[in-house]
Design an enzyme around this catalytic site. Structure first.
Site, PDB file in Angstrom:
ATOM      1  CB  SER A   2      -0.902   0.000   1.230  1.00  0.00           C
ATOM      2  OG  SER A   2      -1.801  -1.079   1.172  1.00  0.00           O
ATOM      3  CE  LYS A  56      -5.264  -1.230   0.377  1.00  0.00           C
ATOM      4  NZ  LYS A  56      -4.111  -2.094   0.593  1.00  0.00           N
ATOM      5  CE  LYS A  93       1.642   2.831   4.794  1.00  0.00           C
ATOM      6  NZ  LYS A  93       1.268   2.040   3.574  1.00  0.00           N
TER       7      LYS A  93
END
Length: 318
Positions: A109, A184, A252
């Site tokens: 990711s 994503k 994050k």
């Protein structure tokens, strides 16, 4: 040793393709295991235990040099784009070891801007990087139903589509390099906000006299139904807070989505709230705590018991 699924093919993939997989954590391990149903794999992870677990299922653990020398396609699933950059250009320098023409599939990711920069640096060495992150969690990876979002030139996607479909039929070509990581981030932004709003809503119901289990059953049958209500929250309410990834990784992804929004000139009202709320949860439980420990923070500030008290006590002792 082999278990489950169709018989394993004893050649290196379709058209003799040799596949290497680096990063055998919760998600990478599940994806590699799924690939092993149809493709022998060379695998590498800094955790010997992770490599041994895949070896027991039929994979071949090797060092990075051997994996690079023998693999035409190398798949990565690492925590962040910084980790990808370190594997490719750091001390072990996979980019220096890989053969010209190698395709690297980044299932991390990641940061779309970093992905495009890395792809350009690799292209100068005749190495091709595409991004193919996934969504759905390890259980859907194991079941073969996970979503795979691919950012790649069309011809490269077409060449690798069958490989992705051996993991799951839910494969989407979403654009050129970096597009997979973009969607994503959008996915994880929405998922993160959905998780926190759902917990807040159930806490509101509990504060006003409803049993949380009753509230969840009603919400799951009505217009508030969402994936978190259907899949994760029932486990969380039973005290299982070990599912999913860490608070630090959730933060994050939302932070990167908000950063992308800023770069795109898009106000991120709900994204910024989600990012900051996750930071509060990190301050409470630590970044390495699993993302569903956010429920403990909600319980504490709301004075509710969405998570059963014995499970909450146990988690806090850990």
């Amino acid at each position: 040793m082999w278990h489950g699924g169709p018989p394993r093919v004893d050649t290196y993939g379709r058209n003799g393709m040799t596949i290497g997989y680096i990063g055998l954590g919760t998600m990478g391990g599940a994806l590699a295991e799924r690939l092993l149903l149809t493709h022998p794999l060379l695998v590498h992870d800094r955790s010997e235990a992770a490599g041994a677990r895949l070896a027991a299922l039929g994979a071949t653990p090797v060092d990075i040099a051997e994996l690079a020398a023998r693999s035409e396609t190398i798949m990565l699933c690492l925590p962040t784009s910084d980790h990808v950059r370190e594997v490719l250009f750091g001390e072990q320098a996979l980019a220096d070891l890989a053969n010209p023409g190698t395709v690297i599939v980044d299932q991390t990711s990641g940061d779309p801007s970093a992905t495009r920069e890395i792809a350009a640096a690799l292209a100068a060495r005749d190495i091709h990087l595409i991004d193919a992150p996934v969504s759905g969690g390890p259980m859907r990876a194991a079941a073969g139903t996970i979503a795979i979002m691919v950012g790649a030139p069309r011809e490269r996607f077409d060449a690798l589509k069958a490989l992705f479909e051996s993991i799951s039929p839910n494969v989407f070509h979403v654009g050129d390099i970096g597009a997979g990581h973009t969607i994503k981030l959008v996915n994880n932004l929405i998922s993160g906000a959905q998780r926190l709003l759902t917990l807040e809503g159930v806490a509101l119901a509990a504060r006003n006299g409803l049993e949380p289990q009753v509230a969840v059953r009603v919400l799951a049958a009505g217009g508030a139904r969402n994936a978190y209500l259907d899949t994760s929250l029932p486990h969380v309410m039973n005290g299982n807070l070990d599912l999913g990834f860490t608070l630090a990784l959730a933060h994050k992804d939302v932070r990167l989505a908000c950063q992308l929004g800023s770069e795109s000139g898009l106000p991120m009202f709900f994204g910024n709230l989600t990012r900051d709320y996750l930071q509060l949860c990190i301050n409470e439980n630590g970044g390495e705590a699993r993302v569903d420990t956010a429920a403990l923070y909600v319980d504490r500030i709301a004075g509710t018991s969405i998570v059963s008290p014995p499970a909450a006590d146990s988690e806090e002792q850990n």
